[in-house]
Motif scaffolding. Structure first.
Motif, short mmCIF file in Angstrom:
data_model
loop_
_atom_site.label_atom_id
_atom_site.label_comp_id
_atom_site.label_asym_id
_atom_site.label_seq_id
_atom_site.Cartn_x
_atom_site.Cartn_y
_atom_site.Cartn_z
N LEU A 140 0.79 -1.27 0.13
CA LEU A 140 0.09 -0.02 -0.16
C LEU A 140 0.86 1.30 0.20
CD1 LEU A 140 -2.83 -0.94 2.46
CD2 LEU A 140 -3.03 -0.62 0.09
N VAL A 141 2.01 1.17 0.76
CA VAL A 141 2.91 2.53 0.82
C VAL A 141 3.58 2.59 -0.64
CG1 VAL A 141 5.13 3.22 1.45
CG2 VAL A 141 3.33 2.41 3.23
N TYR A 142 4.10 1.52 -1.36
CA TYR A 142 4.66 1.69 -2.56
C TYR A 142 3.49 1.99 -3.70
CZ TYR A 142 9.15 0.94 -0.77
OH TYR A 142 10.05 0.75 -0.17
N GLY A 143 2.43 1.37 -3.50
CA GLY A 143 1.34 1.80 -4.47
C GLY A 143 0.66 3.24 -4.45
N SER A 144 0.84 3.80 -3.32
CA SER A 144 0.33 5.10 -3.05
C SER A 144 1.15 6.23 -3.70
CB SER A 144 0.12 5.44 -1.51
OG SER A 144 1.40 5.35 -0.84
N LEU A 145 2.38 5.88 -3.83
CA LEU A 145 3.28 7.14 -4.58
C LEU A 145 2.80 7.23 -6.03
CD1 LEU A 145 6.73 6.06 -3.06
CD2 LEU A 145 5.22 7.84 -2.35
N PRO A 146 2.55 6.15 -6.89
CA PRO A 146 2.16 6.49 -8.05
C PRO A 146 0.86 7.09 -7.93
CG PRO A 146 3.05 4.52 -8.27
CD PRO A 146 2.86 4.83 -6.69
N LEU A 147 -0.19 6.65 -7.16
CA LEU A 147 -1.47 7.28 -7.25
C LEU A 147 -1.27 8.74 -6.76
CD1 LEU A 147 -4.46 6.77 -7.01
CD2 LEU A 147 -4.20 6.47 -4.65
#
Length: 97
Positions: free
Chosen positions: A31-38
């Motif tokens: 979730l942390v690494y997925g939130s950066l592109p979001l």
């Protein structure tokens, strides 16, 4: 049988608790690494709706009027001729008591 949503969703809650208990660290990192592109997508304007063929309502046409001729020169102030006469002694009486 119970028709209450709490009882119907109880197996889902137990499964979710087990997944978080077993794989919570991996889920957190995903979730942390997925939130950066979001976040980058949102800041670049990804949430704005695309309107094909329509102008923005906030655009205001600007009208610029340019002056084609030079303005007339300002008149010069009148010249006062220099006074070559010596000052009179009329001012000597102003401080007399």
């Amino acid at each position: 049988m119970h028709n209450d949503p709490i009882y119907l969703l109880e197996p889902v809650f137990h499964w979710l608790d087990g997944v978080i208990h077993d794989y919570g660290d991996y889920l957190y990192m995903a979730l942390v690494y997925g939130s950066l592109p979001l976040i980058a997508w949102i800041l670049s304007g990804g949430l704005r709706r695309r309107q094909a063929g329509r102008q923005h309502l906030a655009t205001i046409p600007v009208i610029v009027i340019r002056q084609t001729t030079a303005p007339p020169p300002l008149p010069l102030p009148p010249e006062n001729p220099p006074d070559d006469r010596p000052p009179t002694n009329d001012d000597a009486q102003s401080f007399a008591a």
